[in-house]
Motif scaffolding. Sequence first.
Motif, PDB file in Angstrom:
ATOM      1  N   GLU A  38       0.836  -1.206   0.000  1.00 48.35           N
ATOM      2  CA  GLU A  38       0.000   0.000   0.000  1.00 48.35           C
ATOM      3  C   GLU A  38       0.874   1.261   0.000  1.00 48.35           C
ATOM      4  O   GLU A  38       0.629   2.200  -0.762  1.00 48.35           O
ATOM      5  CB  GLU A  38      -0.920  -0.011   1.225  1.00 48.35           C
ATOM      6  N   ARG A  39       1.908   1.253   0.822  1.00 42.10           N
ATOM      7  CA  ARG A  39       2.806   2.412   0.886  1.00 42.10           C
ATOM      8  C   ARG A  39       3.549   2.594  -0.439  1.00 42.10           C
ATOM      9  O   ARG A  39       3.765   3.709  -0.910  1.00 42.10           O
ATOM     10  CB  ARG A  39       3.796   2.228   2.032  1.00 42.10           C
ATOM     11  N   ILE A  40       3.946   1.481  -1.048  1.00 42.38           N
ATOM     12  CA  ILE A  40       4.623   1.546  -2.355  1.00 42.38           C
ATOM     13  C   ILE A  40       3.667   2.118  -3.399  1.00 42.38           C
ATOM     14  O   ILE A  40       4.042   2.947  -4.217  1.00 42.38           O
ATOM     15  CB  ILE A  40       5.148   0.154  -2.748  1.00 42.38           C
ATOM     16  N   GLY A  41       2.402   1.682  -3.339  1.00 42.49           N
ATOM     17  CA  GLY A  41       1.390   2.209  -4.255  1.00 42.49           C
ATOM     18  C   GLY A  41       1.213   3.709  -4.101  1.00 42.49           C
ATOM     19  O   GLY A  41       1.111   4.448  -5.093  1.00 42.49           O
ATOM     20  N   GLU A  42       1.174   4.176  -2.848  1.00 44.54           N
ATOM     21  CA  GLU A  42       1.046   5.616  -2.596  1.00 44.54           C
ATOM     22  C   GLU A  42       2.223   6.377  -3.210  1.00 44.54           C
ATOM     23  O   GLU A  42       2.038   7.414  -3.830  1.00 44.54           O
ATOM     24  CB  GLU A  42       0.995   5.881  -1.090  1.00 44.54           C
ATOM     25  N   ALA A  43       3.433   5.834  -3.024  1.00 41.23           N
ATOM     26  CA  ALA A  43       4.624   6.490  -3.579  1.00 41.23           C
ATOM     27  C   ALA A  43       4.587   6.508  -5.098  1.00 41.23           C
ATOM     28  O   ALA A  43       5.097   7.432  -5.728  1.00 41.23           O
ATOM     29  CB  ALA A  43       5.889   5.783  -3.087  1.00 41.23           C
ATOM     30  N   ALA A  44       3.965   5.493  -5.686  1.00 38.66           N
ATOM     31  CA  ALA A  44       3.845   5.430  -7.152  1.00 38.66           C
ATOM     32  C   ALA A  44       2.680   6.263  -7.662  1.00 38.66           C
ATOM     33  O   ALA A  44       2.526   6.440  -8.870  1.00 38.66           O
ATOM     34  CB  ALA A  44       3.680   3.974  -7.591  1.00 38.66           C
ATOM     35  N   GLY A  45       1.838   6.758  -6.739  1.00 32.20           N
ATOM     36  CA  GLY A  45       0.660   7.526  -7.133  1.00 32.20           C
ATOM     37  C   GLY A  45      -0.445   6.652  -7.694  1.00 32.20           C
ATOM     38  O   GLY A  45      -1.232   7.095  -8.531  1.00 32.20           O
TER      39      GLY A  45
END
Length: 197
Positions: A38-45
């Motif tokens: 989820e955090r990686i997804g947020e960083a990827a937008g």
Amino acid sequence: MSTSTGARRLRADAEQNTARILAAAAEVLAADPAASLERIGEAAGLARATVHRRFASRQALLEALTEQLNQRYLSALDQSRMDTAPPLVVFRRLTEIVFELKVSHRFAMELMGAQDGCRGGLSPEVAAGLEQVFDRLREAGEITATGADWCRQVYLALLHEVHQLPDDAADLVAAGSSRPELVVRSVVGALGGSQRS
């Protein structure tokens, strides 16, 4: 819009999302190896659902990062002009390129170093390419060590250790502050090479 045009656009979007996720993962995981998808997804937008569509699990994402880095290693082997340049020049070029990878893909490099024992997470193709570099060094009389696994282990270990050195480390200063040069000299020396190398 035709069906084929729509399918191409979807494929292009999926490839773009995958690239964004992998780039974000390399950056986020370098700072926090336990970061969630989820955090990686947020960083990827991107939404969490998009990340899960591309990578069903954290393990699948880690495997994709490792595969991406293996492809970059293969590219580095190709860029080193292994078939045409003198072996020591090839080894220096390869080491310079790997250091560039190490700086920009720190987490993936550490992940690869933790896998598969003596190969360090390297694909069979990359391991074979490194073996070919060491074969050429041996044929040119630059090293005497014959074990492919040993040569690879020494190289990967020294890459890691030299990468960790502070900028003012005495051995690094003696090598003109060139991490690749220090690795090359140390590996050649450790594998039975002469100081002239």
